[in-house]
Design a protein around this motif. Structure first.
Motif, PDB file in Angstrom:
ATOM      1  N   PRO A   1      45.852  48.905  35.397  1.00 36.80           N
ATOM      2  CA  PRO A   1      46.559  48.153  36.439  1.00 36.80           C
ATOM      3  C   PRO A   1      45.559  47.516  37.407  1.00 36.80           C
ATOM      4  N   VAL A   2      45.830  46.266  37.779  1.00 35.45           N
ATOM      5  CA  VAL A   2      44.880  45.493  38.581  1.00 35.45           C
ATOM      6  C   VAL A   2      45.406  45.382  40.010  1.00 35.45           C
ATOM      7  N   SER A   3      44.517  45.494  40.985  1.00 32.39           N
ATOM      8  CA  SER A   3      44.947  45.379  42.376  1.00 32.39           C
ATOM      9  C   SER A   3      45.322  43.930  42.684  1.00 32.39           C
ATOM     10  N   LEU A   4      46.203  43.764  43.677  1.00 34.57           N
ATOM     11  CA  LEU A   4      46.554  42.407  44.077  1.00 34.57           C
ATOM     12  C   LEU A   4      45.323  41.649  44.546  1.00 34.57           C
ATOM     13  N   TYR A   5      44.408  42.343  45.200  1.00 33.38           N
ATOM     14  CA  TYR A   5      43.182  41.672  45.650  1.00 33.38           C
ATOM     15  C   TYR A   5      42.428  41.102  44.447  1.00 33.38           C
ATOM     16  N   GLU A   6      42.245  41.918  43.411  1.00 34.01           N
ATOM     17  CA  GLU A   6      41.515  41.451  42.234  1.00 34.01           C
ATOM     18  C   GLU A   6      42.227  40.270  41.582  1.00 34.01           C
ATOM     19  N   LEU A   7      43.553  40.379  41.485  1.00 29.28           N
ATOM     20  CA  LEU A   7      44.320  39.322  40.840  1.00 29.28           C
ATOM     21  C   LEU A   7      44.198  38.007  41.602  1.00 29.28           C
ATOM     22  N   VAL A   8      44.413  38.067  42.911  1.00 28.01           N
ATOM     23  CA  VAL A   8      44.353  36.855  43.725  1.00 28.01           C
ATOM     24  C   VAL A   8      42.922  36.338  43.821  1.00 28.01           C
ATOM     25  N   ASP A   9      41.959  37.260  43.905  1.00 22.54           N
ATOM     26  CA  ASP A   9      40.557  36.852  44.007  1.00 22.54           C
ATOM     27  C   ASP A   9      40.086  36.143  42.749  1.00 22.54           C
ATOM     28  N   SER A  10      40.717  36.449  41.597  1.00 19.71           N
ATOM     29  CA  SER A  10      40.323  35.765  40.367  1.00 19.71           C
ATOM     30  C   SER A  10      40.680  34.284  40.425  1.00 19.71           C
ATOM     31  N   PHE A  11      41.546  33.907  41.382  1.00 22.60           N
ATOM     32  CA  PHE A  11      41.875  32.508  41.633  1.00 22.60           C
ATOM     33  C   PHE A  11      41.149  31.977  42.867  1.00 22.60           C
ATOM     34  N   GLY A  12      40.288  32.816  43.472  1.00 24.06           N
ATOM     35  CA  GLY A  12      39.524  32.411  44.647  1.00 24.06           C
ATOM     36  C   GLY A  12      40.337  32.294  45.925  1.00 24.06           C
ATOM     37  N   LEU A  13      41.474  33.033  46.006  1.00 27.41           N
ATOM     38  CA  LEU A  13      42.388  32.868  47.135  1.00 27.41           C
ATOM     39  C   LEU A  13      42.556  34.124  47.980  1.00 27.41           C
ATOM     40  N   ALA A  14      41.770  35.153  47.736  1.00 24.64           N
ATOM     41  CA  ALA A  14      41.978  36.426  48.424  1.00 24.64           C
ATOM     42  C   ALA A  14      41.812  36.307  49.936  1.00 24.64           C
TER      43      ALA A  14
END
Length: 286
Positions: free
Chosen positions: A227-240
């Protein structure tokens, strides 16, 4: 084996149907609008027009069918609680009753990991209590449908299997891109973990449940290994940096959103083909 699939024009259903058609399955699909199923019809799916909310349209759909894979669900309209409950609960029960009357041998229902509460101190298991009075209409409607299906199994022996899905993604499905802009509105902690499952593994799990004997009346979770953290998920789009509150405190409920998938592994041998979001990204199958 003749299979009826519902929800075939949706994100999950369309990708599943195209895969099993490619494997040579005899597939019938129940749709409200035949025009939207033209691409699947071109691949070989037999299209039947009907509606879960119109029970009299369901017998022709299940006639001569060996197994039903019920994927259709009403989810996106968060303001239409009545429609969500009617489709996801009453519609499912109507389809199950029509299937019993037609002599269908197996019925697979796709539910959701959203049925679990937030207070578990470990990953959520299939035998954890779920709340039929959950204020989230989508979750409570799925719990109600699950309960009635399991009750039908206990009363009649109807072979029902329930698959609770993690957050489904991949295969150019815009699901992730759709939720990124609403992260701020959710006000979720950046450390909240999203337990995801790729379309490849949804198809793998459904196919396993379709063919494996001895799973009558069982409920299974399906998700990946990481399971991936929301931070990791959003950061993969450069938007964290623009999404989360920099002053947020520690994550209070570290196992919220995380599912235990050991039952499916132990009973069927299931192993994720796509074990994490990062594997999907690196393989370019998002």
């Amino acid at each position: 084996m003749k299979i009826l699939v519902t929800g075939a024009t949706g994100k999950v259903g369309s990708r599943f149907v195209s895969r099993i058609l490619a494997k040579g399955y005899d597939v019938r699909i129940l749709v409200r609008d035949a025009a939207k199923a033209s691409a699947l019809a071109a691949l070989g799916a037999k299209v039947v027009t009907g509606d879960l909310n119109s029970p009299d349209t369901l017998p022709p759909a299940v006639e001569g069918i060996d197994a039903v894979i019920h994927i259709a669900a009403f989810f996106r309209s968060f303001t239409d609680n009545e429609g969500i409950i009617k489709t996801n609960h009453a519609g499912t029960v109507s389809l199950a009753n029509a299937s019993i009357a037609a002599g269908v041998k197996r019925f697979i229902f796709t539910s959701t990991g959203n049925v679990y509460g937030s207070d578990n101190r470990r990953p959520s298991r299939e035998d954890d209590l779920v709340d039929i009075n959950d204020p989230r209409a989508y979750s409570s409607s799925k719990v109600a449908a699950e309960n009635e299906l399991i009750s039908l199994y206990k009363k009649t022996g109807f072979d029902v299997r329930v698959l609770r899905l993690g957050f489904v993604y991949g295969d150019r499905d815009p699901h992730i891109e759709e939720i990124i802009p609403v992260m701020k509105k959710w006000r979720r902690h950046s450390g909240y973990r999203m337990h995801m499952v790729h379309h490849l593994d949804v198809a793998q799990a459904l196919t396993i449940l379709l063919h494996t004997d001895g799973l009558n009346g069982e409920i299974f979770n399906v998700a990946d290994d990481a399971p991936v953290s929301l931070y990791e998920l959003v950061d993969s789009f450069g938007l964290a940096a623009d999404t989360f509150d920099p002053a947020e405190g520690p994550l209070a409920k570290p196992f919220e959103g995380v599912m235990d998938i050991s039952k499916l592994r132990k009973k069927t041998g299931f192993r994720p083909l796509v074990p994490s979001y990062y594997v999907a990204r690196d393989l370019d199958i998002l």
